[in-house]
Motif scaffolding. Structure first.
Motif, PDB file in Angstrom:
ATOM      1  N   GLU A 166     -17.220  -0.485   2.438  1.00 41.58           N
ATOM      2  CA  GLU A 166     -17.650  -1.565   1.540  1.00 41.58           C
ATOM      3  C   GLU A 166     -17.878  -2.886   2.272  1.00 41.58           C
ATOM      4  O   GLU A 166     -18.545  -3.775   1.760  1.00 41.58           O
ATOM      5  N   CYS A 167     -17.269  -3.014   3.442  1.00 42.38           N
ATOM      6  CA  CYS A 167     -17.394  -4.275   4.196  1.00 42.38           C
ATOM      7  C   CYS A 167     -18.793  -4.461   4.778  1.00 42.38           C
ATOM      8  O   CYS A 167     -19.195  -5.588   5.103  1.00 42.38           O
ATOM      9  N   TYR A 168     -19.532  -3.350   4.923  1.00 43.12           N
ATOM     10  CA  TYR A 168     -20.837  -3.417   5.590  1.00 43.12           C
ATOM     11  C   TYR A 168     -21.764  -4.410   4.884  1.00 43.12           C
ATOM     12  O   TYR A 168     -22.002  -4.306   3.680  1.00 43.12           O
ATOM     13  N   GLY A 169     -22.253  -5.391   5.627  1.00 48.00           N
ATOM     14  CA  GLY A 169     -23.167  -6.394   5.086  1.00 48.00           C
ATOM     15  C   GLY A 169     -22.503  -7.470   4.234  1.00 48.00           C
ATOM     16  O   GLY A 169     -23.169  -8.363   3.721  1.00 48.00           O
ATOM     17  N   LYS A 170     -21.180  -7.394   4.049  1.00 44.53           N
ATOM     18  CA  LYS A 170     -20.488  -8.337   3.158  1.00 44.53           C
ATOM     19  C   LYS A 170     -19.342  -9.094   3.828  1.00 44.53           C
ATOM     20  O   LYS A 170     -19.009 -10.197   3.429  1.00 44.53           O
ATOM     21  N   ILE A 171     -18.705  -8.431   4.793  1.00 49.22           N
ATOM     22  CA  ILE A 171     -17.459  -8.971   5.365  1.00 49.22           C
ATOM     23  C   ILE A 171     -17.662  -9.188   6.867  1.00 49.22           C
ATOM     24  O   ILE A 171     -18.277  -8.369   7.546  1.00 49.22           O
ATOM     25  N   ASP A 172     -17.130 -10.324   7.371  1.00 52.07           N
ATOM     26  CA  ASP A 172     -17.352 -10.673   8.781  1.00 52.07           C
ATOM     27  C   ASP A 172     -16.308 -10.082   9.729  1.00 52.07           C
ATOM     28  O   ASP A 172     -16.568  -9.931  10.927  1.00 52.07           O
ATOM     29  N   GLY A 173     -15.111  -9.807   9.205  1.00 49.08           N
ATOM     30  CA  GLY A 173     -14.058  -9.299  10.084  1.00 49.08           C
ATOM     31  C   GLY A 173     -13.008  -8.544   9.291  1.00 49.08           C
ATOM     32  O   GLY A 173     -12.787  -8.831   8.116  1.00 49.08           O
ATOM     33  N   ILE A 174     -12.368  -7.588   9.945  1.00 48.44           N
ATOM     34  CA  ILE A 174     -11.363  -6.751   9.281  1.00 48.44           C
ATOM     35  C   ILE A 174     -10.068  -6.769  10.080  1.00 48.44           C
ATOM     36  O   ILE A 174     -10.083  -6.613  11.307  1.00 48.44           O
ATOM     37  N   VAL A 175      -8.949  -6.956   9.369  1.00 48.56           N
ATOM     38  CA  VAL A 175      -7.624  -6.750   9.951  1.00 48.56           C
ATOM     39  C   VAL A 175      -7.093  -5.479   9.302  1.00 48.56           C
ATOM     40  O   VAL A 175      -7.086  -5.373   8.073  1.00 48.56           O
ATOM     41  N   ILE A 176      -6.671  -4.503  10.107  1.00 51.19           N
ATOM     42  CA  ILE A 176      -6.235  -3.237   9.513  1.00 51.19           C
ATOM     43  C   ILE A 176      -4.884  -2.785  10.055  1.00 51.19           C
ATOM     44  O   ILE A 176      -4.653  -2.817  11.264  1.00 51.19           O
ATOM     45  N   ASN A 177      -4.010  -2.422   9.117  1.00 47.87           N
ATOM     46  CA  ASN A 177      -2.794  -1.695   9.473  1.00 47.87           C
ATOM     47  C   ASN A 177      -2.895  -0.356   8.744  1.00 47.87           C
ATOM     48  O   ASN A 177      -2.564  -0.265   7.564  1.00 47.87           O
ATOM     49  N   PRO A 178      -3.382   0.687   9.436  1.00 49.87           N
ATOM     50  CA  PRO A 178      -3.583   1.964   8.738  1.00 49.87           C
ATOM     51  C   PRO A 178      -2.293   2.749   8.501  1.00 49.87           C
ATOM     52  O   PRO A 178      -2.353   3.893   8.057  1.00 49.87           O
TER      53      PRO A 178
END
Ligand code: DQA
Length: 146
Positions: free
Chosen positions: A62-74
């Motif tokens: 969902e981040c594609y084209g909408k969000i500039d950066g992701i922080v992830i703790n999987p």
């Protein structure tokens, strides 16, 4: 600038699960702390959590084209999920891997991270503060690299 923080399985149990490892603060304390910091630095940050691998894949896509950066703790999917790694590679958005505990000093099975190769940085063992460090690093990275 928009940053999405994605948390994986059992992180909703913070404060209850293994407090000697993860501390006594709850997931909602974590989300509040992140949002307070986001307000302070004037950045739009959303905080999400799911216990399900496919949901985490969706949250990345969902981040594609909408969000500039992701922080992830999987969470535990760090050590098992090719699907989450593939999603990260697919969207190609700057991503930082965060772990509350120092995974590299725990059981051998925690020392494999599939997501790491898709991330610009990894922060482990800094507790909740690792998320704040990740957001600050990502913000600077996005400002400098577009
Ligand atoms: C964790 C470490 C993982 O190994 C574990 O499965 C978690 C939490 C951490 O934040 O330290 O659920 O990602």
């Amino acid at each position: 600038m928009k940053i999405r923080v994605i948390n994986g399985p059992n992180l909703n149990m913070l404060g209850i699960r293994e407090p000697d490892i993860y501390g006594r603060q709850t997931y909602s304390d974590l989300a509040d702390m992140i949002k307070e910091h986001a307000d302070k630095i004037g950045t739009d940050v959303e905080v999400l959590q799911s216990n399900h691998e496919g949901d985490l894949v969706d949250m990345i896509q969902e981040c594609y084209g909408k969000i500039d950066g992701i922080v992830i703790n999987p969470g535990a999917y760090t050590h098992t999920s090719v699907a989450i790694y593939d999603a990260a590679k697919a969207v190609s958005i700057p991503m930082i891997e965060v772990h509350i505990s120092d995974v590299d000093k725990r059981e051998a099975f925690r020392q494999t991270s599939y997501i790491r190769a898709a991330c610009i940085k990894t922060i482990t063992g800094h507790g909740f503060n690792g998320y704040i460090e990740a957001i600050d690093f990502l913000k600077k990275y996005i400002e400098e690299n577009g």
